[in-house]
Design a protein around this motif. Structure first.
Motif, mmCIF file in Angstrom:
data_model
loop_
_atom_site.group_PDB
_atom_site.id
_atom_site.type_symbol
_atom_site.label_atom_id
_atom_site.label_comp_id
_atom_site.label_asym_id
_atom_site.label_seq_id
_atom_site.Cartn_x
_atom_site.Cartn_y
_atom_site.Cartn_z
ATOM 1 N N ARG A 55 -3.056 -19.996 8.276
ATOM 2 C CA ARG A 55 -4.155 -19.259 8.897
ATOM 3 C C ARG A 55 -5.123 -18.868 7.797
ATOM 4 N NH1 ARG A 55 -2.425 -14.920 13.270
ATOM 5 N NH2 ARG A 55 -4.634 -15.142 13.708
ATOM 6 N N ALA A 56 -6.396 -18.806 8.154
ATOM 7 C CA ALA A 56 -7.431 -18.368 7.215
ATOM 8 C C ALA A 56 -7.852 -16.952 7.591
ATOM 9 C CB ALA A 56 -8.633 -19.303 7.272
ATOM 10 N N VAL A 57 -8.117 -16.143 6.589
ATOM 11 C CA VAL A 57 -8.529 -14.765 6.826
ATOM 12 C C VAL A 57 -9.392 -14.295 5.663
ATOM 13 C CG1 VAL A 57 -6.505 -13.702 5.724
ATOM 14 C CG2 VAL A 57 -7.694 -12.481 7.556
ATOM 15 N N TYR A 58 -10.342 -13.409 5.955
ATOM 16 C CA TYR A 58 -11.131 -12.784 4.889
ATOM 17 C C TYR A 58 -10.434 -11.490 4.502
ATOM 18 C CZ TYR A 58 -14.836 -10.795 2.151
ATOM 19 O OH TYR A 58 -15.552 -10.261 1.111
ATOM 20 N N MET A 59 -10.143 -11.339 3.228
ATOM 21 C CA MET A 59 -9.527 -10.116 2.714
ATOM 22 C C MET A 59 -10.569 -9.309 1.962
ATOM 23 S SD MET A 59 -5.740 -11.108 1.279
ATOM 24 C CE MET A 59 -5.795 -9.750 0.147
ATOM 25 N N ALA A 60 -10.778 -8.080 2.405
ATOM 26 C CA ALA A 60 -11.680 -7.168 1.709
ATOM 27 C C ALA A 60 -10.988 -6.668 0.443
ATOM 28 C CB ALA A 60 -12.033 -6.001 2.616
ATOM 29 N N PRO A 61 -11.747 -6.079 -0.482
ATOM 30 C CA PRO A 61 -11.139 -5.540 -1.702
ATOM 31 C C PRO A 61 -10.026 -4.547 -1.369
ATOM 32 C CG PRO A 61 -13.517 -5.530 -1.889
ATOM 33 C CD PRO A 61 -13.200 -5.905 -0.480
ATOM 34 N N ASN A 62 -8.945 -4.605 -2.096
ATOM 35 C CA ASN A 62 -7.790 -3.713 -1.962
ATOM 36 C C ASN A 62 -7.112 -3.790 -0.606
ATOM 37 O OD1 ASN A 62 -8.163 -2.605 -4.606
ATOM 38 N ND2 ASN A 62 -9.852 -1.414 -3.767
ATOM 39 N N GLU A 63 -7.214 -4.917 0.065
ATOM 40 C CA GLU A 63 -6.620 -5.099 1.380
ATOM 41 C C GLU A 63 -5.492 -6.121 1.279
ATOM 42 O OE1 GLU A 63 -8.816 -5.188 5.562
ATOM 43 O OE2 GLU A 63 -9.202 -6.977 4.389
ATOM 44 N N SER A 64 -4.439 -5.929 2.038
ATOM 45 C CA SER A 64 -3.352 -6.908 2.090
ATOM 46 C C SER A 64 -3.663 -7.932 3.176
ATOM 47 C CB SER A 64 -2.027 -6.216 2.406
ATOM 48 O OG SER A 64 -2.034 -5.755 3.746
#
Length: 73
Positions: A55-64
């Motif tokens: 799966r593809a996902v955008y991770m914001a800073p400091n996010e798991s």
């Protein structure tokens, strides 16, 4: 030497959600980093579509990854 990637500005990732071989099914070594550009979004989505169990996902800073998935819903 291992290259370290910092996600200070967030990034698109593709990660394994299932699998039976090493590197699949939650193994961090299976995570693919694509960056945080429009081209990176497209590349991550293509990779996830072309590879079963990813799966593809955008991770914001400091996010798991789990937190990023919760934001998607």
């Amino acid at each position: 030497m291992t290259r370290k990637v910092r996600l200070d500005d967030g990034a698109w990732l593709a990660y394994p959600t299932k699998g039976e071989r090493a590197g699949e099914g939650g193994d961090a070594f299976g995570v693919r980093y694509f960056g945080n550009t429009d081209a990176a979004e497209l590349a991550a989505l293509h990779f996830a579509n072309d590879n079963d169990g990813y799966r593809a996902v955008y991770m914001a800073p400091n996010e798991s990854i789990s937190e990023a998935e919760e934001q998607r819903e």
